[in-house]
Design a protein around this motif. Structure first.
Motif, mmCIF file in Angstrom:
data_model
loop_
_atom_site.group_PDB
_atom_site.id
_atom_site.type_symbol
_atom_site.label_atom_id
_atom_site.label_comp_id
_atom_site.label_asym_id
_atom_site.label_seq_id
_atom_site.Cartn_x
_atom_site.Cartn_y
_atom_site.Cartn_z
ATOM 1 N N VAL A 87 45.079 28.053 51.280
ATOM 2 C CA VAL A 87 45.791 26.918 50.710
ATOM 3 C C VAL A 87 46.164 25.921 51.800
ATOM 4 O O VAL A 87 46.557 26.305 52.901
ATOM 5 N N THR A 88 46.002 24.647 51.516
ATOM 6 C CA THR A 88 46.306 23.485 52.369
ATOM 7 C C THR A 88 45.398 23.378 53.596
ATOM 8 O O THR A 88 45.557 22.449 54.372
ATOM 9 N N GLU A 89 44.423 24.295 53.768
ATOM 10 C CA GLU A 89 43.602 24.272 54.969
ATOM 11 C C GLU A 89 42.166 23.910 54.643
ATOM 12 O O GLU A 89 41.679 24.148 53.535
ATOM 13 N N THR A 90 41.472 23.345 55.615
ATOM 14 C CA THR A 90 40.049 23.034 55.505
ATOM 15 C C THR A 90 39.289 23.945 56.462
ATOM 16 O O THR A 90 39.384 23.793 57.682
ATOM 17 N N ALA A 91 38.581 24.908 55.890
ATOM 18 C CA ALA A 91 37.809 25.843 56.703
ATOM 19 C C ALA A 91 36.521 25.171 57.171
ATOM 20 O O ALA A 91 35.938 24.342 56.468
ATOM 21 N N VAL A 92 36.078 25.520 58.365
ATOM 22 C CA VAL A 92 34.861 24.952 58.947
ATOM 23 C C VAL A 92 33.785 26.036 59.001
ATOM 24 O O VAL A 92 33.984 27.095 59.587
ATOM 25 N N LEU A 93 32.641 25.762 58.359
ATOM 26 C CA LEU A 93 31.523 26.710 58.340
ATOM 27 C C LEU A 93 30.244 25.942 58.679
ATOM 28 O O LEU A 93 29.699 25.217 57.840
ATOM 29 N N ASP A 94 29.783 26.081 59.918
ATOM 30 C CA ASP A 94 28.536 25.450 60.365
ATOM 31 C C ASP A 94 27.400 26.459 60.246
ATOM 32 O O ASP A 94 27.593 27.661 60.490
ATOM 33 N N ARG A 95 26.200 25.988 59.913
ATOM 34 C CA ARG A 95 25.032 26.863 59.819
ATOM 35 C C ARG A 95 23.826 26.212 60.487
ATOM 36 O O ARG A 95 23.678 24.969 60.497
ATOM 37 N N ALA A 96 22.950 27.065 61.025
ATOM 38 C CA ALA A 96 21.668 26.635 61.585
ATOM 39 C C ALA A 96 20.559 27.261 60.740
ATOM 40 O O ALA A 96 20.555 28.479 60.511
ATOM 41 N N LEU A 97 19.625 26.440 60.235
ATOM 42 C CA LEU A 97 18.547 26.911 59.366
ATOM 43 C C LEU A 97 17.262 27.106 60.157
ATOM 44 O O LEU A 97 16.978 26.379 61.122
ATOM 45 N N GLU A 98 16.466 28.076 59.706
ATOM 46 C CA GLU A 98 15.163 28.331 60.315
ATOM 47 C C GLU A 98 14.072 27.743 59.430
ATOM 48 O O GLU A 98 14.176 27.748 58.194
ATOM 49 N N VAL A 99 13.028 27.274 60.069
ATOM 50 C CA VAL A 99 11.902 26.717 59.322
ATOM 51 C C VAL A 99 11.240 27.825 58.515
ATOM 52 O O VAL A 99 11.071 28.951 58.975
ATOM 53 N N GLY A 100 10.874 27.521 57.276
ATOM 54 C CA GLY A 100 10.248 28.492 56.400
ATOM 55 C C GLY A 100 10.109 27.904 55.018
ATOM 56 O O GLY A 100 10.288 26.704 54.799
ATOM 57 N N THR A 101 9.842 28.757 54.049
ATOM 58 C CA THR A 101 9.722 28.303 52.661
ATOM 59 C C THR A 101 10.831 28.912 51.834
ATOM 60 O O THR A 101 11.363 29.979 52.154
ATOM 61 N N GLN A 102 11.161 28.221 50.719
ATOM 62 C CA GLN A 102 12.206 28.746 49.843
ATOM 63 C C GLN A 102 11.784 30.041 49.172
ATOM 64 O O GLN A 102 12.612 30.818 48.709
ATOM 65 N N ALA A 103 10.460 30.261 49.112
ATOM 66 C CA ALA A 103 9.970 31.488 48.477
ATOM 67 C C ALA A 103 10.257 32.711 49.331
ATOM 68 O O ALA A 103 10.248 33.842 48.843
ATOM 69 N N GLU A 104 10.506 32.491 50.605
ATOM 70 C CA GLU A 104 10.823 33.616 51.471
ATOM 71 C C GLU A 104 12.187 34.196 51.096
ATOM 72 O O GLU A 104 13.033 33.523 50.516
ATOM 73 N N ALA A 105 12.376 35.467 51.448
ATOM 74 C CA ALA A 105 13.623 36.162 51.093
ATOM 75 C C ALA A 105 14.823 35.449 51.716
ATOM 76 O O ALA A 105 14.762 34.942 52.842
ATOM 77 N N VAL A 106 15.918 35.409 50.957
ATOM 78 C CA VAL A 106 17.157 34.815 51.453
ATOM 79 C C VAL A 106 17.727 35.695 52.551
ATOM 80 O O VAL A 106 17.798 36.928 52.416
ATOM 81 N N ARG A 107 18.110 35.088 53.627
ATOM 82 C CA ARG A 107 18.735 35.837 54.712
ATOM 83 C C ARG A 107 20.233 35.926 54.444
ATOM 84 O O ARG A 107 20.935 34.912 54.418
ATOM 85 N N VAL A 108 20.758 37.125 54.226
ATOM 86 C CA VAL A 108 22.177 37.348 53.964
ATOM 87 C C VAL A 108 22.855 37.746 55.259
ATOM 88 O O VAL A 108 22.481 38.736 55.887
#
Length: 740
Positions: A97-118
């Motif tokens: 509550v009242t806070e803004t969380a920061v979540l940065d991500r770096a993506l790897e080149v590939g296709t959407q058909a590839e398995a989702v990386r969890v």
């Protein structure tokens, strides 16, 4: 008096994020890059609530940043996806509550058909705001020991906060007084689910008084989290310069969950205080029992949710000022004091026991020869004049200068045989003239009935409706009617009071996602705070011959010998009704507010307003009881007007008192002619209107520099009385017209 003020905040924050939350929500932001560190625009970022399944989406801008504003606090699964890159999913991100969380991500080149990386669960950091404060999670609130299960006891955990130490021996809800960064403890703002719940007439402390209530306190099992902000908050916050305390109550989820609890303490577990041990006094009764439970879940999965909680509290306390007292009893022997009829003037009107009691009392307290009871100042009047005459000496008055009203007061008797005014039973020729300090402990009884019902309805993917209601009722039965529970008084047993404070708090909030960058939140709220105080003294003024200070208010006046508070209570005694009790107060608070969050390029703009209307109707019908005060017991026994009320012949003096006490002043402290003024019991109709509005623009200049710009306006209306009972006279204008 009206107060209008503007303030502008310009906060420069070297962080890659924005402030896009309110007092009841949080936010999530960040930047998406590729493996080389270049920003990736057009990435679809979706946050899905792990509790309700509600989702919120936003696309990254040209600078690779995204913003999800006005998110309900909780845990979210966050997914990042765009054509040409492997999708990434973060299983759990906490939004506070009242806070803004920061979540940065770096993506790897590939296709959407590839398995989702969890990825594994990650910890976000709060770098989006310069506001200082501390978040307490549900685990913190429920697992830390709280003497009365009141979350305000945890406010001292925040840096910059100066809080009182909660005394577990006190009775009631135990709300903590807190001051932050040099502000006063009456300058805080308390919010619940994003709505201000301060009782307008409680001076913003949340602490209950005789005729002032606090606000409903949710039990810890009903709290999702809370945060106390101590400084540097944005333009969305105002009203008071102190702390902002934001409490978020729990909601139902897609799975059923519940809890049950009981907490107790009793005499077997308690220790005695050092001073009571030193005086040889036993442990007072100090019992507390709190039990209840919480339960929530889906009514319709992914659509409609509920959460309910209830807590019952029972306390018996013989240590608080409501349950303990000390008074100095006069040297009255045990035994029958007899009866004299109301309005009696001559001793022959009393029964035989009464005819024996009057001279016995005079002999025990008369400072004149041959009785010579001069071993205690209570036996001589405080301002000279006539004294109680000794029956075996030269007595010129058949009643030995004793006032018939004082005699009748000493003869007031309960059905069980006890007298309202206890005697010491000590020989008047002994130490201290027979006056003796007596300690009383009769447990005060406090109960608290606390229930809550929350409902959340996901109307569709764009609109969510939240409903909140809490009810709390606190009846207190107190054998001793003190003004301050922290201090024991000198009221004798038999003068109880009862107070009932209730709190109703309701909220209806609609959150609408109008587009991926435009969110609106509107709310209406209502609080009702009724208070009722009753004087339960069983005796009346008419029984003893006292003229009521106001016709029709026939409680026994609150009579004090010495002082009813402070150091003076050590030599005194009080009885009758306490004038601050006996009354009702009903407060209604209506609120309407709206906030809009708009993300456009490098700007995240929030605009909002709120209107508050307060209606307060107090009726202190107990104030005409008054508080006639006598400096010494002899002043009560004499009980006459000063020489200003003299109606005899000659000059008023101790040898020619006539109908007075023969002294310049009345026997009553501060009395003029033996009278005393009384307070008002006018049913005032107070009305207050408060308005505020704000604009907050979080301008991201680049990845390292964000400007937080805020502008706020407030109109704090002064209380007005709707019937004109509370007004001033402009004398210069009156003189310009003929007076009737």
């Amino acid at each position: 008096m009206l107060r209008n003020f503007w303030w502008v905040a310009l906060l420069i924050t070297f962080v890659p994020s924005l402030m896009a939350q309110t007092s009841g929500t949080g936010a999530l932001t960040g930047t998406v890059t590729d493996s080389s560190g270049a920003v990736v625009p057009g990435v679809m970022v979706t946050a899905i609530s792990l509790d309700t399944g509600q989702s919120r989406s936003a696309a990254t801008g040209e600078d690779g940043s995204y913003k999800l504003n006005l998110l309900p606090p909780g845990n979210y699964r966050v997914r990042f996806e765009i054509v040409g890159f492997k999708a990434v999913e973060v299983p759990s991100v906490k939004v506070n509550v009242t806070e803004t969380a920061v979540l940065d991500r770096a993506l790897e080149v590939g296709t959407q058909a590839e398995a989702v990386r969890v990825e594994a669960e990650v910890e976000t950091i709060q770098t989006a705001s310069s506001a200082l404060g501390t978040v307490a999670t549900a685990a913190t609130v429920t697992e830390l020991p709280l003497s009365t299960r009141n979350y305000t006891n945890l406010l001292a955990m925040s840096s910059g906060a100066n809080a009182s130490v909660q005394d577990a021996s006190l009775i009631g809800k135990g709300t903590t007084l807190i001051a932050v960064n040099g502000a006063g403890n009456g300058q805080n703002t308390f919010l619940q689910d994003g709505v201000v719940i301060n009782n307008w007439f409680s001076f913003n402390t949340g602490v209950e008084g005789v005729s002032v209530g606090g606000f409903a306190i949710p039990n810890p099992d009903a709290i999702s989290e809370f945060k106390i902000q101590t400084s540097s908050y944005d333009a969305g916050y105002g009203r008071n310069p102190g702390a902002n305390v934001n409490v978020i109550t729990r909601s139902g989820t897609n799975s059923f969950h519940g809890s049950a609890f009981e907490f107790f303490r009793n005499r077997a577990l308690n220790a005695n205080t050092w001073f009571r041990n030193y005086q040889g006094l036993p442990k007072p009764l100090l019992n507390s029992n709190q039990y209840g439970g919480a339960f929530g879940g889906p009514i319709k999965k992914d659509k409609l949710f509920f959460f309910v909680s209830y807590q019952e509290t029972g306390q018996k306390n013989g240590l608080t000022g409501y349950g303990a007292a000390s008074a100095t009893a006069p040297p009255i022997a045990t035994g029958n004091r007899g009866k004299c009829p109301a309005g009696w003037k001559t001793l022959s009107e009393c029964d035989s026991a009464g005819q024996a009691f009057v001279p016995a009392l005079a002999a025990a307290v008369s400072p004149q020869a041959p009785c010579n009871r001069t071993g205690n100042l209570n036996n001589t009047t405080s301002n000279g004049g006539i004294q109680v005459q000794c029956p075996s000496g030269t007595a010129t008055d058949p009643l030995f200068n004793l006032n018939p009203v004082a005699i009748s007061l000493l003869q007031l008797q309960f059905p069980d045989g006890r007298y309202l005014v206890p005697g010491s039973g000590v020989d008047p020729s002994g130490p201290n003239g027979g006056y003796a300090l007596q300690n009383y402990s009769i447990p005060a009884i406090f109960k608290d009935h606390n229930g809550m019902g929350n409902f959340d309805y996901l109307i569709n993917s764009k609109h969510t409706l939240a409903a909140r209601y809490q009810y709390e009722r606190d009846p207190l039965y107190a054998p001793f009617p003190v003004q301050n529970a922290l201090q024991q008084g000198n009221f004798v047993p038999g003068n109880p009071i009862r107070t009932i404070k209730s709190n109703h708090s309701s909220l209806l909030r609609l959150t609408s996602i109008l587009s991926t960058n435009f969110v609106n939140e509107v709310h209406v709220a209502y609080q009702r705070y009724p208070i009722k105080n009753d004087i339960l003294t069983s005796f009346t003024n008419s029984q003893v011959g006292i003229t009521d200070l106001r016709a029709g208010i026939d409680f026994l006046s609150g009579i004090t010998i010495g002082s009813s508070s402070g150091a003076g209570i050590s030599g005194g005694m009080s009885m009758g009704g306490q004038y601050q009790y006996g009354g009702t107060v009903i407060t209604h608070q209506y609120q309407l507010g709206d906030q809009v969050s708009w993300t456009h390029g490098k700007h995240t703009v929030r605009v909002g307003f709120e209107a508050v209307r307060v209606l307060d109707t107090p009726n202190n019908y107990g104030s005409p009881v008054g508080n006639p005060t006598f400096s010494r017991w002899a002043d009560l026994f004499i009980g006459r007007a000063g020489c200003s009320a003299f109606t005899g012949t000659g000059t008023c003096s101790a040898t020619n008192p006539g109908n007075t006490n023969g002294a310049a002043g009345s026997s009553i402290t501060g009395g003029v002619g033996g009278t005393i003024t009384t307070g008002t019991s006018i049913p005032y109709g107070w009305r207050i209107t408060d308005l505020d509005g704000f604009v907050q623009d979080d301008f991201k200049l680049n990845s390292r520099l964000t400007l937080n710009l805020g502008l706020r306006w407030e109109y704090d209306g002064w209380a007005t009385e709707k019937n004109g009972y509370f007004s001033n006279i402009w004398s210069s204008l009156i003189n310009t017209v003929p007076n009737p």
